[in-house]
Structures are given as C-alpha cells and as structure tokens.
Scaffold this active site. Structure first.
Site, PDB file in Angstrom:
ATOM      1  N   HIS A 124      46.836  41.299  42.532  1.00  0.00           N
ATOM      2  CA  HIS A 124      45.662  41.571  42.241  1.00  0.00           C
ATOM      3  C   HIS A 124      44.435  40.319  42.688  1.00  0.00           C
ATOM      4  O   HIS A 124      43.226  40.401  43.046  1.00  0.00           O
ATOM      5  CB  HIS A 124      44.970  42.497  41.074  1.00  0.00           C
ATOM      6  N   ASP A 154      52.640  43.907  40.359  1.00  0.00           N
ATOM      7  CA  ASP A 154      51.317  43.039  40.552  1.00  0.00           C
ATOM      8  C   ASP A 154      51.846  41.667  40.565  1.00  0.00           C
ATOM      9  O   ASP A 154      51.045  40.896  39.902  1.00  0.00           O
ATOM     10  CB  ASP A 154      50.566  43.480  39.179  1.00  0.00           C
ATOM     11  N   GLY A 218      40.268  36.053  34.329  1.00  0.00           N
ATOM     12  CA  GLY A 218      40.560  34.583  34.827  1.00  0.00           C
ATOM     13  C   GLY A 218      42.197  34.017  34.490  1.00  0.00           C
ATOM     14  O   GLY A 218      42.730  33.030  35.038  1.00  0.00           O
ATOM     15  N   SER A 220      44.561  36.197  34.722  1.00  0.00           N
ATOM     16  CA  SER A 220      45.646  36.753  35.571  1.00  0.00           C
ATOM     17  C   SER A 220      46.447  35.796  36.551  1.00  0.00           C
ATOM     18  O   SER A 220      45.732  34.845  37.207  1.00  0.00           O
ATOM     19  CB  SER A 220      44.854  37.504  36.336  1.00  0.00           C
TER      20      SER A 220
END
Length: 271
Positions: A124, A154, A218, A220
């Site tokens: 993402h 993901d 942030g 991620s």
C-alpha cells in the site's frame, strides 16, 4: 406696421428657444466629491487587505499543521525514545539500511535486503501508478522498479540500481512471546526513528505478528528486528482500540516466514 404688445414672439426667436443646444457642461460628468472618492478608495484598500490577510492565514495554517505533526506529543515521545536507543548496537547496525519511500502523496518506510539494491516494503506504500522514489539515510536518492507485489500480504519487492549498499538479514525463525524486538521507520514526518518493544501473544486465524511497539502513519514497511539483528517481520498497520474496552493499540506485522512462502525471489536474493 404691427404693434408688438408682448403677446406675439418673433418666429426666429421661437425657433431659437426651441432648438437651442445645451451648454457643453451638460455633457460632462459631475466632479466626484473628494470625500466620496476617499471613502471609495478606503473601501477598495480594505477589500484588498482582507484578501491578503485571509491568504496569509491560510498559508500559516498549513505551516502550523506541518509543525504540529512534527512536534505533537506522540512525535516528541517517539524521538525521545529513539534518542535513548541511539547507542544500542542493533539500532546502529540496522539504521543505515532503512529507507524513506515516496510514491505520489504516499510516504512510508522500506529496508534494503541486498547489497545490489533489493528493498522490501508494504504494497500500500507503493500502489500508486506514479514513480517510486527511495531516499537512503546517506542522502542518496533513487527511482525504484516494482519487481513483484502481494496484495494479500501487503508486501512489495522493489529494486534500485545501487552497489555495496548496507542491508538487513532476513530470518524465518519463529518469534516467541516476550521476545525483544526493534522497529525502525519514518513515522509522523520524522526519519530514522527507532523504538523497542516485545512480541505479543498470537491470535488464532491471523497470520500476523502482534507487537507492543508504538506504530504511527509512516511506519508502514518498517522492519521488525530481533535481538540477533535479523528481520522477522514487516510492519503494515496497528489496531484501533474500541470505546467499549480499555485495550491499547497494538502494532501488526507480516511474518517473514509468510513472505518467503509467497515471494519466491527472496530465497535467492537473501543468500
């Protein structure tokens, strides 16, 4: 000779009265009163000043919003915790391999997993169609190629044209509850922020790692690093506490074992 008794008017005089042209002054605008002119000038100046003030306040609001993100309580706590870990050996050995990733308006974290520039992050973080920019801690920047992605997990694998880059070692060993772990990322518009936490209990039915580390926007794509300095997971989200209980937010990460099972290239890359 006819006597002029005042009741008759000479024909030429009648024509002169009926068709006499108006004076030139009648075609000129009446000169504006100086007071009215000054009032009109002040009104225009007030309008222009008001517009300028509103635009200035709009710009100031945007600036303050950015500074608020930088210096709100959560940001300060994260930075303080990171500074306390600045002398930690694992943090020092790992930070150089953690990168900032930008893809359009998306901003997140990734980490280098090979000296020639392979990088892991969240899908993402890089799912916009635009280019993916990778910024290394030493100031170098690269445009990255999307090698492969797995939307279900993901995670995404990127590649930059680097050489002899610092990188992190991947581990497929199963982490145990209460194992000490580190997360290094770029939360809340900050960079290279490290925090320390522990593995939490597993939940049946969820192929994720639950960690006590504070996780914010942030983070991620940040690596979850064990005490051996190896990556055991990739941060992708955090839980949101509900109003009907006193539970705290918990960080969530994809275990490296699951990533190895889905991205075949990793086994060769990590050798």
């Amino acid at each position: 000779m006819t006597k002029d008794d005042g009741s008759n008017i000479n024909k030429k005089e009648v024509e002169q009265v009926e068709y006499e042209e108006p004076p030139l002054e009648a075609f000129l605008e009446e000169e504006e009163d100086p007071k009215d002119k000054e009032k009109r000038r002040k009104k225009k100046r007030f309008i222009y000043t008001s517009v300028a003030v509103l635009l200035s306040f709009g710009l100031l609001f945007q600036v303050f919003a950015v500074w608020f993100d930088l210096f709100n309580i959560d940001s300060l706590r994260l930075r303080q915790a990171s500074e306390q870990l600045s002398e930690d050996e694992i943090v020092n050995q790992s930070q150089d391999a953690v990168v900032l990733i930008q893809n359009g308006a998306s901003r997140g974290t990734g980490f280098v997993i090979s000296a020639d520039g392979y990088i892991l992050t969240n899908d993402h973080v890089v799912d916009n169609r635009g280019g993916v920019a990778v910024h290394l801690p030493d100031g170098q920047s690269y445009m990255a190629e999307r090698v492969t992605r797995d939307q279900d997990l993901d995670v995404a694998l990127l590649k930059i044209e680097g050489e002899e880059l610092p990188y992190l070692t991947l581990s497929t060993e199963k982490s145990e509850q209460e194992d000490v772990i580190y997360v290094i990322g770029n939360p809340l518009l900050q960079a290279q922020i490290a925090n320390k936490g522990t593995m939490m209990e597993e939940r049946d039915g969820y192929d994720v790692l639950r960690i006590s580390n504070p996780i914010y926007p942030g983070h991620s794509g940040s690596p979850v690093i064990n005490e051996g300095g190896e990556v055991v997971g990739v941060v992708y989200a955090r839980t949101i506490p509900t109003f009907d209980n006193n539970s705290e937010s918990v960080g969530l990460a994809v275990p490296m074992e699951a990533i190895f099972n889905r991205i075949e290239q990793l086994e060769q890359i990590s050798k």
